[in-house]
Design a protein around this motif. Structure first.
Motif, PDB file in Angstrom:
ATOM      1  N   HIS A   2      -2.863 -12.936  12.835  1.00  0.00           N
ATOM      2  CA  HIS A   2      -2.313 -12.114  11.770  1.00  0.00           C
ATOM      3  C   HIS A   2      -2.540 -10.672  12.157  1.00  0.00           C
ATOM      4  CE1 HIS A   2      -1.460 -11.122   7.476  1.00  0.00           C
ATOM      5  NE2 HIS A   2      -2.153 -10.068   7.822  1.00  0.00           N
ATOM      6  N   GLY A   3      -1.497  -9.867  12.155  1.00  0.00           N
ATOM      7  CA  GLY A   3      -1.610  -8.509  12.664  1.00  0.00           C
ATOM      8  C   GLY A   3      -1.721  -7.468  11.575  1.00  0.00           C
ATOM      9  N   LEU A   4      -2.356  -6.387  11.901  1.00  0.00           N
ATOM     10  CA  LEU A   4      -2.414  -5.213  11.051  1.00  0.00           C
ATOM     11  C   LEU A   4      -1.742  -4.084  11.799  1.00  0.00           C
ATOM     12  CD1 LEU A   4      -3.591  -3.409   8.713  1.00  0.00           C
ATOM     13  CD2 LEU A   4      -5.566  -3.066  10.200  1.00  0.00           C
ATOM     14  N   ASN A   5      -0.833  -3.391  11.117  1.00  0.00           N
ATOM     15  CA  ASN A   5      -0.163  -2.260  11.771  1.00  0.00           C
ATOM     16  C   ASN A   5       0.418  -2.651  13.128  1.00  0.00           C
ATOM     17  OD1 ASN A   5      -0.943  -0.828   9.555  1.00  0.00           O
ATOM     18  ND2 ASN A   5      -2.466   0.426  10.604  1.00  0.00           N
ATOM     19  N   GLN A   6       1.274  -3.685  13.113  1.00  0.00           N
ATOM     20  CA  GLN A   6       1.986  -4.131  14.310  1.00  0.00           C
ATOM     21  C   GLN A   6       1.026  -4.669  15.373  1.00  0.00           C
ATOM     22  OE1 GLN A   6       4.003  -0.511  15.195  1.00  0.00           O
ATOM     23  NE2 GLN A   6       5.564  -0.820  13.653  1.00  0.00           N
ATOM     24  N   GLY A   7       0.008  -5.407  14.932  1.00  0.00           N
ATOM     25  CA  GLY A   7      -0.829  -6.122  15.887  1.00  0.00           C
ATOM     26  C   GLY A   7      -2.012  -5.354  16.408  1.00  0.00           C
ATOM     27  N   GLY A 184      -7.416  -9.429   3.572  1.00  0.00           N
ATOM     28  CA  GLY A 184      -6.731  -9.106   2.333  1.00  0.00           C
ATOM     29  C   GLY A 184      -6.786  -7.625   2.011  1.00  0.00           C
ATOM     30  N   LEU A 185      -7.950  -7.012   2.247  1.00  0.00           N
ATOM     31  CA  LEU A 185      -8.093  -5.581   1.998  1.00  0.00           C
ATOM     32  C   LEU A 185      -7.171  -4.769   2.897  1.00  0.00           C
ATOM     33  CD1 LEU A 185      -9.563  -3.145   0.717  1.00  0.00           C
ATOM     34  CD2 LEU A 185     -11.299  -3.393   2.521  1.00  0.00           C
ATOM     35  N   LEU A 186      -7.114  -5.132   4.181  1.00  0.00           N
ATOM     36  CA  LEU A 186      -6.269  -4.399   5.114  1.00  0.00           C
ATOM     37  C   LEU A 186      -4.789  -4.587   4.784  1.00  0.00           C
ATOM     38  CD1 LEU A 186      -8.189  -5.092   8.445  1.00  0.00           C
ATOM     39  CD2 LEU A 186      -8.208  -3.012   7.058  1.00  0.00           C
ATOM     40  N   ASP A 187      -4.419  -5.814   4.402  1.00  0.00           N
ATOM     41  CA  ASP A 187      -3.032  -6.044   3.986  1.00  0.00           C
ATOM     42  C   ASP A 187      -2.678  -5.167   2.788  1.00  0.00           C
ATOM     43  OD1 ASP A 187      -2.526  -7.885   5.951  1.00  0.00           O
ATOM     44  OD2 ASP A 187      -2.837  -9.640   4.670  1.00  0.00           O
ATOM     45  N   ARG A 188      -3.612  -5.055   1.859  1.00  0.00           N
ATOM     46  CA  ARG A 188      -3.376  -4.222   0.674  1.00  0.00           C
ATOM     47  C   ARG A 188      -3.225  -2.759   1.072  1.00  0.00           C
ATOM     48  NH1 ARG A 188      -3.891  -4.367  -4.787  1.00  0.00           N
ATOM     49  NH2 ARG A 188      -4.739  -2.524  -5.847  1.00  0.00           N
ATOM     50  N   ALA A 189      -4.067  -2.309   2.000  1.00  0.00           N
ATOM     51  CA  ALA A 189      -3.974  -0.913   2.441  1.00  0.00           C
ATOM     52  C   ALA A 189      -2.638  -0.635   3.107  1.00  0.00           C
ATOM     53  CB  ALA A 189      -5.118  -0.604   3.406  1.00  0.00           C
ATOM     54  N   VAL A 190      -2.176  -1.569   3.944  1.00  0.00           N
ATOM     55  CA  VAL A 190      -0.889  -1.397   4.613  1.00  0.00           C
ATOM     56  C   VAL A 190       0.242  -1.409   3.593  1.00  0.00           C
ATOM     57  CG1 VAL A 190       0.749  -2.451   6.223  1.00  0.00           C
ATOM     58  CG2 VAL A 190      -1.676  -2.348   6.806  1.00  0.00           C
ATOM     59  N   GLN A 191       0.157  -2.330   2.622  1.00  0.00           N
ATOM     60  CA  GLN A 191       1.202  -2.413   1.597  1.00  0.00           C
ATOM     61  C   GLN A 191       1.280  -1.123   0.793  1.00  0.00           C
ATOM     62  OE1 GLN A 191       0.515  -5.486  -1.275  1.00  0.00           O
ATOM     63  NE2 GLN A 191       2.459  -5.204  -2.317  1.00  0.00           N
ATOM     64  N   ARG A 192       0.124  -0.605   0.396  1.00  0.00           N
ATOM     65  CA  ARG A 192       0.109   0.638  -0.374  1.00  0.00           C
ATOM     66  C   ARG A 192       0.651   1.808   0.433  1.00  0.00           C
ATOM     67  NH1 ARG A 192      -2.721   0.787  -5.254  1.00  0.00           N
ATOM     68  NH2 ARG A 192      -2.382  -1.262  -6.198  1.00  0.00           N
ATOM     69  N   SER A 193       0.327   1.822   1.719  1.00  0.00           N
ATOM     70  CA  SER A 193       0.823   2.880   2.589  1.00  0.00           C
ATOM     71  C   SER A 193       2.332   2.826   2.692  1.00  0.00           C
ATOM     72  CB  SER A 193       0.199   2.769   3.988  1.00  0.00           C
ATOM     73  OG  SER A 193       0.757   3.716   4.872  1.00  0.00           O
ATOM     74  N   GLU A 194       2.881   1.604   2.828  1.00  0.00           N
ATOM     75  CA  GLU A 194       4.334   1.446   2.921  1.00  0.00           C
ATOM     76  C   GLU A 194       4.999   1.825   1.610  1.00  0.00           C
ATOM     77  OE1 GLU A 194       4.622  -2.601   4.090  1.00  0.00           O
ATOM     78  OE2 GLU A 194       4.333  -2.170   6.241  1.00  0.00           O
ATOM     79  N   GLU A 195       4.360   1.474   0.496  1.00  0.00           N
ATOM     80  CA  GLU A 195       4.912   1.855  -0.804  1.00  0.00           C
ATOM     81  C   GLU A 195       4.943   3.370  -0.946  1.00  0.00           C
ATOM     82  OE1 GLU A 195       2.393  -0.088  -3.567  1.00  0.00           O
ATOM     83  OE2 GLU A 195       3.325  -2.066  -3.316  1.00  0.00           O
ATOM     84  N   HIS A 196       3.891   4.041  -0.478  1.00  0.00           N
ATOM     85  CA  HIS A 196       3.818   5.491  -0.593  1.00  0.00           C
ATOM     86  C   HIS A 196       4.894   6.176   0.252  1.00  0.00           C
ATOM     87  CE1 HIS A 196       2.053   9.469  -1.027  1.00  0.00           C
ATOM     88  NE2 HIS A 196       2.085   9.597   0.296  1.00  0.00           N
ATOM     89  N   THR A 197       5.109   5.666   1.472  1.00  0.00           N
ATOM     90  CA  THR A 197       6.084   6.305   2.360  1.00  0.00           C
ATOM     91  C   THR A 197       7.514   6.044   1.903  1.00  0.00           C
ATOM     92  OG1 THR A 197       6.018   4.368   3.833  1.00  0.00           O
ATOM     93  CG2 THR A 197       4.564   6.217   4.365  1.00  0.00           C
ATOM     94  N   SER A 198       7.716   4.991   1.121  1.00  0.00           N
ATOM     95  CA  SER A 198       9.072   4.681   0.666  1.00  0.00           C
ATOM     96  C   SER A 198       9.437   5.425  -0.603  1.00  0.00           C
ATOM     97  CB  SER A 198       9.215   3.173   0.463  1.00  0.00           C
ATOM     98  OG  SER A 198       8.362   2.713  -0.595  1.00  0.00           O
ATOM     99  N   GLU A 199       8.427   6.050  -1.223  1.00  0.00           N
ATOM    100  CA  GLU A 199       8.707   6.773  -2.483  1.00  0.00           C
ATOM    101  C   GLU A 199       9.441   8.086  -2.225  1.00  0.00           C
ATOM    102  OE1 GLU A 199       4.917   7.238  -4.299  1.00  0.00           O
ATOM    103  OE2 GLU A 199       4.782   5.167  -4.937  1.00  0.00           O
TER     104      GLU A 199
END
Length: 199
Positions: A2-7, A184-199
């Motif tokens: 399972h990768g974080l930030n593209q592996g 799970g924490l890292l996935d949440r951080a990545v998700q929040r980051s993506e949500e922020h950049t898409s706003e």
């Protein structure tokens, strides 16, 4: 895996049958990793942990490294999971390098049968030296020190800021789901980051 930030950081299932899978799990073209695995640094605790499965994981990882001709770089002590790991790697024929800080060396914690060892002034120097010697990194279950080591090398890979400006594979051996909360924490951080950049 399972990768974080593209592996950048892989969570690997236990038992890890082939440590080389850490390297093959990464896209070398994207991450800039073209060197074969010759030495792997393993981060783990100097105690045995709460579960016998952690001891078994350390044994199996050390054995797997030795059987595949991959050298081990680790913290140099004979204690806890570190000692179990080194003993198994040595028994399987691995070249084992221990990097130990002066304080622990003076307290008699150096493993007596290593292929070679280096005594360094402090923990920060030990961590940096392990990073210089290793082609890749694997974390076993551990405490704050293990987490700190894993996060630093993963960050350096993300920034391509390891010695030589290279990226190096980083993985965590997820024994009995130990690293699931971290994933799970890292996935949440990545998700929040993506949500922020898409706003």
């Amino acid at each position: 895996g399972h990768g974080l930030n593209q592996g950048i950081l892989l969570f690997m299932s236990h038992p890890l049958r082939d440590p080389s899978s850490l390297e093959s799990s990464f896209d070398s073209r994207d991450q800039g990793m073209s060197k074969p695995l010759k030495k792997v640094a393993v981060f783990c605790g100097s105690n045995f942990g709460v579960s016998p499965s952690y001891v078994e994981a350390a044994k199996s990882l050390g054995t797997a490294l030795g059987e595949r001709g991959i050298g081990l770089v680790y913290g140099g002590t004979h204690m806890g999971l570190m000692g179990v790991l080194a003993d198994a790697a040595l028994a399987a024929g691995a070249d084992v390098t221990g990097i130990i800080n002066q304080r622990l060396h003076d307290q008699g914690h150096l493993h007596p049968r290593l292929s070679r060892h280096e005594v360094v002034p402090d923990m920060r120097t030990r961590k940096a030296r392990m990073g210089e010697l290793a082609d890749a990194f694997i974390a076993l279950p551990g405490g704050l020190g293990t987490f700190e080591e894993l996060f630093e090398v993963a960050t350096l890979t993300q920034l391509r800021d390891h010695p030589g400006s290279t990226a190096k594979a980083c993985g965590a051996l997820n024994v009995n789901g130990f690293f699931d909360p971290l994933r799970g924490l890292l996935d949440r951080a990545v998700q929040r980051s993506e949500e922020h950049t898409s706003e």
